[in-house]
Design a protein around this motif. Structure first.
Motif, PDB file in Angstrom:
ATOM      1  N   MET A   1    -113.366 -65.572  -3.510  1.00  0.00           N
ATOM      2  CA  MET A   1    -113.910 -65.853  -2.179  1.00  0.00           C
ATOM      3  C   MET A   1    -113.354 -64.864  -1.160  1.00  0.00           C
ATOM      4  O   MET A   1    -112.253 -64.348  -1.319  1.00  0.00           O
ATOM      5  N   LYS A   2    -114.127 -64.630  -0.109  1.00  0.00           N
ATOM      6  CA  LYS A   2    -113.651 -63.883   1.037  1.00  0.00           C
ATOM      7  C   LYS A   2    -113.164 -64.898   2.072  1.00  0.00           C
ATOM      8  O   LYS A   2    -113.935 -65.751   2.513  1.00  0.00           O
ATOM      9  N   ILE A   3    -111.895 -64.809   2.424  1.00  0.00           N
ATOM     10  CA  ILE A   3    -111.269 -65.802   3.299  1.00  0.00           C
ATOM     11  C   ILE A   3    -110.754 -65.132   4.562  1.00  0.00           C
ATOM     12  O   ILE A   3    -110.020 -64.141   4.499  1.00  0.00           O
ATOM     13  N   CYS A   4    -111.154 -65.666   5.708  1.00  0.00           N
ATOM     14  CA  CYS A   4    -110.550 -65.279   6.981  1.00  0.00           C
ATOM     15  C   CYS A   4    -109.529 -66.349   7.341  1.00  0.00           C
ATOM     16  O   CYS A   4    -109.877 -67.531   7.458  1.00  0.00           O
ATOM     17  N   TRP A   5    -108.279 -65.937   7.497  1.00  0.00           N
ATOM     18  CA  TRP A   5    -107.187 -66.876   7.774  1.00  0.00           C
ATOM     19  C   TRP A   5    -106.780 -66.724   9.237  1.00  0.00           C
ATOM     20  O   TRP A   5    -106.209 -65.710   9.631  1.00  0.00           O
ATOM     21  N   VAL A   6    -107.098 -67.714  10.055  1.00  0.00           N
ATOM     22  CA  VAL A   6    -106.863 -67.660  11.497  1.00  0.00           C
ATOM     23  C   VAL A   6    -105.539 -68.344  11.809  1.00  0.00           C
ATOM     24  O   VAL A   6    -105.361 -69.539  11.511  1.00  0.00           O
ATOM     25  N   THR A   7    -104.631 -67.618  12.439  1.00  0.00           N
ATOM     26  CA  THR A   7    -103.277 -68.141  12.639  1.00  0.00           C
ATOM     27  C   THR A   7    -102.550 -67.356  13.716  1.00  0.00           C
ATOM     28  O   THR A   7    -102.834 -66.171  13.918  1.00  0.00           O
ATOM     29  N   PRO A   8    -101.607 -67.992  14.421  1.00  0.00           N
ATOM     30  CA  PRO A   8    -100.654 -67.163  15.159  1.00  0.00           C
ATOM     31  C   PRO A   8     -99.816 -66.401  14.132  1.00  0.00           C
ATOM     32  O   PRO A   8     -99.502 -66.940  13.063  1.00  0.00           O
ATOM     33  N   LEU A  26    -102.759 -66.628  -1.856  1.00  0.00           N
ATOM     34  CA  LEU A  26    -104.217 -66.669  -1.997  1.00  0.00           C
ATOM     35  C   LEU A  26    -104.742 -65.324  -2.509  1.00  0.00           C
ATOM     36  O   LEU A  26    -105.647 -65.276  -3.346  1.00  0.00           O
ATOM     37  N   ALA A  27    -104.174 -64.238  -2.004  1.00  0.00           N
ATOM     38  CA  ALA A  27    -104.565 -62.914  -2.490  1.00  0.00           C
ATOM     39  C   ALA A  27    -104.200 -62.754  -3.962  1.00  0.00           C
ATOM     40  O   ALA A  27    -104.959 -62.180  -4.747  1.00  0.00           O
ATOM     41  N   ALA A  28    -103.043 -63.294  -4.343  1.00  0.00           N
ATOM     42  CA  ALA A  28    -102.621 -63.213  -5.745  1.00  0.00           C
ATOM     43  C   ALA A  28    -103.551 -64.013  -6.650  1.00  0.00           C
ATOM     44  O   ALA A  28    -103.649 -63.718  -7.854  1.00  0.00           O
ATOM     45  N   ARG A  29    -104.244 -65.021  -6.101  1.00  0.00           N
ATOM     46  CA  ARG A  29    -105.204 -65.804  -6.879  1.00  0.00           C
ATOM     47  C   ARG A  29    -106.562 -65.105  -6.982  1.00  0.00           C
ATOM     48  O   ARG A  29    -107.509 -65.660  -7.539  1.00  0.00           O
ATOM     49  N   GLY A  30    -106.663 -63.903  -6.424  1.00  0.00           N
ATOM     50  CA  GLY A  30    -107.876 -63.114  -6.566  1.00  0.00           C
ATOM     51  C   GLY A  30    -108.815 -63.152  -5.374  1.00  0.00           C
ATOM     52  O   GLY A  30    -109.901 -62.559  -5.419  1.00  0.00           O
ATOM     53  N   HIS A  31    -108.432 -63.821  -4.285  1.00  0.00           N
ATOM     54  CA  HIS A  31    -109.291 -63.891  -3.109  1.00  0.00           C
ATOM     55  C   HIS A  31    -109.087 -62.665  -2.212  1.00  0.00           C
ATOM     56  O   HIS A  31    -108.000 -62.079  -2.174  1.00  0.00           O
ATOM     57  N   VAL A  33    -108.521 -61.639   1.358  1.00  0.00           N
ATOM     58  CA  VAL A  33    -108.022 -62.364   2.527  1.00  0.00           C
ATOM     59  C   VAL A  33    -107.770 -61.391   3.680  1.00  0.00           C
ATOM     60  O   VAL A  33    -107.167 -60.331   3.489  1.00  0.00           O
ATOM     61  N   GLU A  34    -108.231 -61.768   4.857  1.00  0.00           N
ATOM     62  CA  GLU A  34    -107.891 -61.055   6.085  1.00  0.00           C
ATOM     63  C   GLU A  34    -107.311 -62.056   7.077  1.00  0.00           C
ATOM     64  O   GLU A  34    -107.717 -63.221   7.112  1.00  0.00           O
ATOM     65  N   ILE A  35    -106.360 -61.590   7.863  1.00  0.00           N
ATOM     66  CA  ILE A  35    -105.684 -62.450   8.838  1.00  0.00           C
ATOM     67  C   ILE A  35    -106.226 -62.141  10.227  1.00  0.00           C
ATOM     68  O   ILE A  35    -106.290 -60.976  10.638  1.00  0.00           O
ATOM     69  N   LEU A  36    -106.629 -63.194  10.923  1.00  0.00           N
ATOM     70  CA  LEU A  36    -107.129 -63.071  12.290  1.00  0.00           C
ATOM     71  C   LEU A  36    -106.162 -63.798  13.220  1.00  0.00           C
ATOM     72  O   LEU A  36    -106.062 -65.028  13.180  1.00  0.00           O
ATOM     73  N   ARG A  37    -105.439 -63.043  14.012  1.00  0.00           N
ATOM     74  CA  ARG A  37    -104.449 -63.644  14.908  1.00  0.00           C
ATOM     75  C   ARG A  37    -105.151 -64.374  16.050  1.00  0.00           C
ATOM     76  O   ARG A  37    -106.125 -63.876  16.615  1.00  0.00           O
ATOM     77  N   CYS A  38    -104.615 -65.562  16.399  1.00  0.00           N
ATOM     78  CA  CYS A  38    -105.268 -66.372  17.436  1.00  0.00           C
ATOM     79  C   CYS A  38    -104.417 -66.549  18.683  1.00  0.00           C
ATOM     80  O   CYS A  38    -104.739 -67.378  19.537  1.00  0.00           O
ATOM     81  N   GLU A  39    -103.325 -65.780  18.825  1.00  0.00           N
ATOM     82  CA  GLU A  39    -102.554 -65.861  20.072  1.00  0.00           C
ATOM     83  C   GLU A  39    -103.419 -65.462  21.258  1.00  0.00           C
ATOM     84  O   GLU A  39    -104.328 -64.633  21.139  1.00  0.00           O
ATOM     85  N   ASP A  40    -103.122 -66.009  22.422  1.00  0.00           N
ATOM     86  CA  ASP A  40    -103.901 -65.728  23.621  1.00  0.00           C
ATOM     87  C   ASP A  40    -103.909 -64.236  23.931  1.00  0.00           C
ATOM     88  O   ASP A  40    -104.958 -63.650  24.200  1.00  0.00           O
ATOM     89  N   GLN A  41    -102.746 -63.611  23.869  1.00  0.00           N
ATOM     90  CA  GLN A  41    -102.626 -62.201  24.194  1.00  0.00           C
ATOM     91  C   GLN A  41    -102.155 -61.398  22.985  1.00  0.00           C
ATOM     92  O   GLN A  41    -101.384 -61.888  22.167  1.00  0.00           O
TER      93      GLN A  41
END
Length: 434
Positions: A1-8, A26-31, A33-41
């Motif tokens: 799967m293609k996973i977007c992980w939204v997190t500070p 999750l990447a090691a399981r073959g997905h 993954v990209e991380i999308l930071r959700c901090e205000d600034q």
């Protein structure tokens, strides 16, 4: 799967620390993954958690592409607006799997109102839309300052459902607030223990020494009940001989208040470290003999400080409430959720007097925590829930369409036909057995 992980993802974010470990798994399981930071600034001077995965900031990312670019968008939700400001735009852009780190998110709600210039009318309207007209008096009371107690606000207006209803699937870290998610989330809801990665330098076995050290870690706000711990210590000669160390950010006002309580009860061994770096925290955990991780009221879905206590191999004292109450009874030392000082004093005295009990319980707690709270196990739980979310989409789409049509025909939600239709859809869209 293609996973977007939204997190500070700022280094000072504990959710960011969990996210770094889980996304690696999750990447090691073959997905993918990209991380999308959700901090205000997006502060370029802010240090981030290390990762080999692509990292973006939501303000510099085309959110309109989330729906088509990813199979699953995982949004980590906590009760801190500056850390989670971006989740609102993400929830609007794509169907999301919400991970609710806190069951009480009224502060996130309040921050959203303030930063968007919304007034009391929107405050009350959102609460009524979430909880019904009967909640309006509570809405008026809390925004007018008549209701200030966080426990009372959490009881009436936790606002968990406010965002959960905008998620397609959801994950809780304890059973006590899962029903709030299940009541409003249209897709699958799961419960799995919080991920708390072991420290890079884990504490060694407790050392034989005097005096013993009681330790509390985390942000030192009033609901950590540190003042109650000091009062419990102050009523016991055996406990007064111990040191009580506070490790974590603390305001000047809270420091002065706690030092005042210590002086009042004649306790001279209070040590307040304040905020520390990881190396110092490692050292303080290694020096600890007993961990104290109390909360009243319980506002979080799970407690990193309680998990750290168990991972440290030290006996950990918790309240019998919320997430803490669900921890195994034989691995932590529970006191009543009302935090009765006399009961707390008795538990601490028993631990101080019994080295064998401290070591045996601490070793068992660490073994359980290593097996249960690791990133690989957590990633597996997220993976399973995400797969269920994806496979449930056809059922949800048909259900939404039928629901609109039946509502247009005047069929009430409580009509027995609604349950029969739902059961039929579940059968039609059940997974094919291999």
């Amino acid at each position: 799967m293609k996973i977007c992980w939204v997190t500070p993802f700022a280094l000072r974010s504990s959710i960011g620390r969990v996210s770094a470990a889980v996304t690696e798994q999750l990447a090691a399981r073959g997905h993918q993954v990209e991380i999308l930071r959700c901090e205000d600034q997006d502060d370029p001077a802010e240090p981030l958690h290390p990762t080999a995965l692509p990292v973006h900031h939501w303000r510099r990312y085309d959110l309109s592409g989330l729906r088509t670019a990813f199979d699953v968008v995982v949004v980590n939700i906590g009760d801190n607006y500056p850390f989670h400001a971006g989740v609102f735009a993400v929830l609007d852009a794509a169907p999301c799997l919400g991970i609710f780190h806190d069951f009480y998110i009224y502060n996130l709600f309040s921050g959203w109102l303030h930063h968007n210039g919304l007034d009391y009318r929107r405050h009350d309207a959102e609460i009524v839309a979430t909880y019904g007209p009967q909640a309006e008096p509570h809405a008026v009371a809390v925004r007018s300052g008549q209701m200030l107690d966080m426990g009372e606000i959490a009881q009436h207006l936790p606002m968990t459902e406010w965002l959960a209803g905008r998620c397609e699937a959801a994950l809780a870290h304890a059973q006590f607030y899962a029903p709030k998610l299940e009541a409003v989330v249209p897709g699958p809801v799961a419960v799995t223990p919080l991920c708390c990665p072991d420290r890079a330098t884990p504490p060694g076995p407790p050392k034989a020494k005097t005096p013993l050290t009681l330790t509390t870690v985390g942000v030192m706000n009033p609901n950590k009940r540190v003042a109650d711990v000091i009062r419990a210590i102050g009523g016991s000669d055996a406990l007064k001989a111990c040191a009580y160390r506070l490790v974590g950010p603390i305001s000047d006002d809270e420091r002065a208040a706690l030092e005042g309580v210590a002086a009042e009860v004649g306790f001279a061994n209070l040590v307040i470290d304040g905020a520390v770096d990881d190396e110092t925290l490692d050292r303080r955990l290694d020096e600890a003999d007993i961990m104290v991780a109390l909360r009243k009221p319980v506002l979080e879905g799970a407690s990193g400080s309680a998990c750290e206590g168990m991972l440290s191999g030290r006996p950990t004292v918790v309240a019998r409430a919320g997430f803490y109450g669900e921890l195994p009874d034989d691995l932590v030392f529970k006191i009543d959720g009302e935090i009765v000082i006399e009961e707390l004093r008795e538990v601490l005295e028993r631990l101080v007097a019994d080295e064998t009990l401290r070591r045996r319980t601490g070793q068992a707690a660490r073994a359980w925590a290593l097996e249960t709270l690791n990133a690989a196990r957590y990633a597996e739980a997220v993976d399973t829930l995400a797969q269920a979310q994806v496979t449930s989409r056809p059922l949800l789409a048909v259900g939404v369409r039928l629901g609109h049509e039946l509502r247009g025909m005047g069929l009430a939600d409580t009509d027995p036909a609604t349950a029969r239709i739902g059961a039929t859809l579940q059968t039609l869209f059940a997974p094919i057995e291999p």
